[in-house]
Design a protein around this motif. Sequence first.
Motif, PDB file in Angstrom:
ATOM      1  N   MET A  40       0.786  -1.224   0.000  1.00 17.34           N
ATOM      2  CA  MET A  40       0.000   0.000   0.000  1.00 17.34           C
ATOM      3  C   MET A  40       0.823   1.282   0.000  1.00 17.34           C
ATOM      4  SD  MET A  40      -2.977  -1.344   0.002  1.00 17.34           S
ATOM      5  CE  MET A  40      -4.077  -0.021   0.430  1.00 17.34           C
ATOM      6  N   LEU A  41       2.134   1.192   0.116  1.00 13.58           N
ATOM      7  CA  LEU A  41       2.956   2.396   0.196  1.00 13.58           C
ATOM      8  C   LEU A  41       2.684   3.414  -0.911  1.00 13.58           C
ATOM      9  CD1 LEU A  41       6.594   1.484   1.347  1.00 13.58           C
ATOM     10  CD2 LEU A  41       4.917   2.932   2.489  1.00 13.58           C
ATOM     11  N   PRO A  42       2.519   2.992  -2.174  1.00 13.08           N
ATOM     12  CA  PRO A  42       2.310   4.001  -3.224  1.00 13.08           C
ATOM     13  C   PRO A  42       1.101   4.896  -3.006  1.00 13.08           C
ATOM     14  CG  PRO A  42       2.902   1.901  -4.216  1.00 13.08           C
ATOM     15  CD  PRO A  42       2.676   1.640  -2.747  1.00 13.08           C
ATOM     16  N   VAL A  43       0.114   4.446  -2.218  1.00  8.42           N
ATOM     17  CA  VAL A  43      -1.081   5.263  -2.008  1.00  8.42           C
ATOM     18  C   VAL A  43      -0.711   6.624  -1.434  1.00  8.42           C
ATOM     19  CG1 VAL A  43      -3.215   5.480  -0.671  1.00  8.42           C
ATOM     20  CG2 VAL A  43      -2.636   3.304  -1.760  1.00  8.42           C
ATOM     21  N   GLY A  44       0.122   6.643  -0.404  1.00  7.56           N
ATOM     22  CA  GLY A  44       0.495   7.905   0.223  1.00  7.56           C
ATOM     23  C   GLY A  44       1.666   8.602  -0.433  1.00  7.56           C
ATOM     24  N   LEU A  45       2.270   7.972  -1.446  1.00  5.39           N
ATOM     25  CA  LEU A  45       3.474   8.525  -2.081  1.00  5.39           C
ATOM     26  C   LEU A  45       3.273   8.793  -3.565  1.00  5.39           C
ATOM     27  CD1 LEU A  45       5.975   5.972  -0.472  1.00  5.39           C
ATOM     28  CD2 LEU A  45       5.483   8.289   0.343  1.00  5.39           C
ATOM     29  N   LEU A  46       2.035   8.727  -4.025  1.00  3.17           N
ATOM     30  CA  LEU A  46       1.760   8.744  -5.461  1.00  3.17           C
ATOM     31  C   LEU A  46       2.266  10.025  -6.139  1.00  3.17           C
ATOM     32  CD1 LEU A  46       0.313   6.628  -7.244  1.00  3.17           C
ATOM     33  CD2 LEU A  46      -1.659   8.144  -7.246  1.00  3.17           C
ATOM     34  N   THR A  47       2.009  11.176  -5.532  1.00  4.97           N
ATOM     35  CA  THR A  47       2.385  12.439  -6.170  1.00  4.97           C
ATOM     36  C   THR A  47       3.895  12.606  -6.290  1.00  4.97           C
ATOM     37  OG1 THR A  47       0.341  13.488  -5.405  1.00  4.97           O
ATOM     38  CG2 THR A  47       2.151  14.945  -6.067  1.00  4.97           C
ATOM     39  N   PRO A  48       4.683  12.433  -5.224  1.00  6.24           N
ATOM     40  CA  PRO A  48       6.139  12.565  -5.402  1.00  6.24           C
ATOM     41  C   PRO A  48       6.726  11.489  -6.315  1.00  6.24           C
ATOM     42  CG  PRO A  48       5.603  11.820  -3.169  1.00  6.24           C
ATOM     43  CD  PRO A  48       4.329  12.248  -3.799  1.00  6.24           C
ATOM     44  N   MET A  49       6.181  10.281  -6.297  1.00  5.65           N
ATOM     45  CA  MET A  49       6.633   9.251  -7.243  1.00  5.65           C
ATOM     46  C   MET A  49       6.386   9.707  -8.677  1.00  5.65           C
ATOM     47  SD  MET A  49       5.268   5.732  -5.416  1.00  5.65           S
ATOM     48  CE  MET A  49       5.265   4.895  -7.009  1.00  5.65           C
ATOM     49  N   ARG A  50       5.208  10.221  -8.919  1.00  6.51           N
ATOM     50  CA  ARG A  50       4.854  10.703 -10.257  1.00  6.51           C
ATOM     51  C   ARG A  50       5.815  11.791 -10.719  1.00  6.51           C
ATOM     52  NH1 ARG A  50       0.168  14.813 -10.095  1.00  6.51           N
ATOM     53  NH2 ARG A  50       1.957  15.925  -9.210  1.00  6.51           N
ATOM     54  N   ASP A  51       6.082  12.761  -9.836  1.00 11.31           N
ATOM     55  CA  ASP A  51       6.942  13.879 -10.223  1.00 11.31           C
ATOM     56  C   ASP A  51       8.383  13.437 -10.450  1.00 11.31           C
ATOM     57  OD1 ASP A  51       4.715  15.458  -9.961  1.00 11.31           O
ATOM     58  OD2 ASP A  51       5.220  16.165  -7.944  1.00 11.31           O
ATOM     59  N   ASP A  52       8.899  12.577  -9.579  1.00 11.15           N
ATOM     60  CA  ASP A  52      10.303  12.173  -9.675  1.00 11.15           C
ATOM     61  C   ASP A  52      10.546  11.261 -10.878  1.00 11.15           C
ATOM     62  OD1 ASP A  52      12.950  11.978  -8.999  1.00 11.15           O
ATOM     63  OD2 ASP A  52      12.662  10.475  -7.455  1.00 11.15           O
ATOM     64  N   LEU A  53       9.622  10.350 -11.134  1.00 12.67           N
ATOM     65  CA  LEU A  53       9.780   9.414 -12.249  1.00 12.67           C
ATOM     66  C   LEU A  53       9.232   9.968 -13.565  1.00 12.67           C
ATOM     67  CD1 LEU A  53       8.780   6.110 -10.407  1.00 12.67           C
ATOM     68  CD2 LEU A  53      11.080   6.930 -10.919  1.00 12.67           C
ATOM     69  N   ARG A  54       8.615  11.145 -13.497  1.00 11.94           N
ATOM     70  CA  ARG A  54       8.094  11.835 -14.685  1.00 11.94           C
ATOM     71  C   ARG A  54       7.078  10.970 -15.438  1.00 11.94           C
ATOM     72  NH1 ARG A  54      13.575  14.858 -17.033  1.00 11.94           N
ATOM     73  NH2 ARG A  54      14.042  16.000 -15.104  1.00 11.94           N
ATOM     74  N   ILE A  55       6.088  10.556 -14.708  1.00 14.43           N
ATOM     75  CA  ILE A  55       5.027   9.734 -15.277  1.00 14.43           C
ATOM     76  C   ILE A  55       3.687  10.346 -14.881  1.00 14.43           C
ATOM     77  CG2 ILE A  55       6.334   7.566 -15.331  1.00 14.43           C
ATOM     78  CD1 ILE A  55       5.164   6.843 -12.630  1.00 14.43           C
ATOM     79  N   SER A  56       2.612   9.835 -15.465  1.00 16.47           N
ATOM     80  CA  SER A  56       1.284  10.338 -15.123  1.00 16.47           C
ATOM     81  C   SER A  56       0.787   9.708 -13.834  1.00 16.47           C
ATOM     82  CB  SER A  56       0.306  10.015 -16.260  1.00 16.47           C
ATOM     83  OG  SER A  56       0.095   8.611 -16.341  1.00 16.47           O
ATOM     84  N   GLU A  57      -0.275  10.278 -13.277  1.00 17.23           N
ATOM     85  CA  GLU A  57      -0.851   9.718 -12.056  1.00 17.23           C
ATOM     86  C   GLU A  57      -1.398   8.318 -12.304  1.00 17.23           C
ATOM     87  OE1 GLU A  57      -3.711  12.631 -11.039  1.00 17.23           O
ATOM     88  OE2 GLU A  57      -2.288  13.960 -10.025  1.00 17.23           O
ATOM     89  N   GLY A  58      -1.999   8.115 -13.472  1.00 17.46           N
ATOM     90  CA  GLY A  58      -2.523   6.794 -13.795  1.00 17.46           C
ATOM     91  C   GLY A  58      -1.430   5.748 -13.857  1.00 17.46           C
ATOM     92  N   THR A  59      -0.307   6.117 -14.465  1.00 19.45           N
ATOM     93  CA  THR A  59       0.821   5.183 -14.542  1.00 19.45           C
ATOM     94  C   THR A  59       1.385   4.909 -13.157  1.00 19.45           C
ATOM     95  OG1 THR A  59       1.368   6.000 -16.753  1.00 19.45           O
ATOM     96  CG2 THR A  59       3.079   4.775 -15.586  1.00 19.45           C
TER      97      THR A  59
END
Length: 326
Positions: A40-59
Motif C-alpha cells: 500500500m505504500l504508493p497510495v500515500g506517495l503517489l504524487t512525489p513518485m509521479r513527479d520524480d519518475l516523470r510519469i502520469s498519475e494513472g501510470t
Amino acid sequence: MTELLETTSSSAAQPHSARRGWLGIGIVTAGTFTVVTSEMLPVGLLTPMRDDLRISEGTAGSALTVTGLVAAISAAPLTVLLGRFDRRWVLCGLMAVLTLGNLAAALAPNFAVMTAGRVLVGLGMGGVWSLAAGLAVRLVPTKSAGTAMSVVFSGIGVASVLGVPAGTYIGALAGWRAAFFAAAGLGMLVLLAIAVALPALPPTGGVALSGVLRLVRNARMRTGLLIVAFLVTGHFAAYTYVRPVLEQVASASAAQIGSLLLVYGIAGVAGTFLAGTPSVRSPRTTLITVSAVLAAGVLLLPDWAARSSPRGSSSPSGASPTAASR
C-alpha cells in the motif's frame, strides 16, 4: 488457502512450547503487516513518485495494481511449487524477495525498474498470504487456532492504521524513496526473526493445484469470489488516487494526508469489528450495507474535499467550491 488445506488434511501437528508458538504467531503477524504496508505504500506517495519518475498519475497508480495482480495470480502456484520445503525457510525466501522488491523501488531510476520491484513485492506478498493461515494453525494448540488466525490477519488492520500513514509521513520528511527503504529494512528484520525464532515447520502433506480449482467450481464459492473482486476493485480504484484528489481539490498537505490515512485505517479496523457479528447472522445484508457505504464514500469524497478546501470555502457566492478550487 492451499496451505490451510494442507495443514488440516493432516492430523500430525508439530509440538512446540506455548511461548515459542505465540512468539511465532507474533513474527508471522509482523510478516503480514510488512507485506500489506509494502503493497500500500504508493497510495500515500503517489504524487512525489509521479513527479520524480516523470510519469502520469494513472501510470504511478499502476504500481499498486501490478502488485495486487501478481499476488493474486501467484499465491496458489507458489504454494504448490514450494510445498515440499520447510515453511520457515520458505517464509525467509519470500521476505527476501519482498525486501529486494522494496529496494528496487527505492532505487528505481525509471518506472520500468519500479514495476520490476513491485512485481517482486507481489510475489512475496502472494506467497506469504498463501502460507499465513496454515502456519497460525500449526504454531499453537488446536483450541487456540482461531485466535491465532485472528492475530495473524490483524496485521492487515495494523498496516492500514500505522504502516501506510507512517510511510506517508516518512515520504514527507525524507522523500518517497526513504519510505521504500524503510519497508525494505522492516522486511529484513522480519526475515531475521523468522530464521532465528520460528520453529522448524516441515510440510505435513501435499495439496495439488487441482484441489483449489475444485473449490472454484462451487457456485457459491464463485459468487463469493466475484463479490469480493468487485468490492476490492471498487475500493482500490478510489483509494489508490486519494492523495492526488485531496491535494488538487482540497489543497491538503502531505502531513494532512498522512493524518487522514491514519483516520481511515482506524475506521477500517472499527468497521471490521462492527461487521463481524452481523456478517455471521446475515451475510447478504452485511454485504449490501458494506457496498452501499463504500459507494457513498467514493461518490461523496470529491464534494467533501472541495468543501474542505480553503479556496473552496472562500469562493464567491453562487460559485461551486469545485470550480473555485481550480
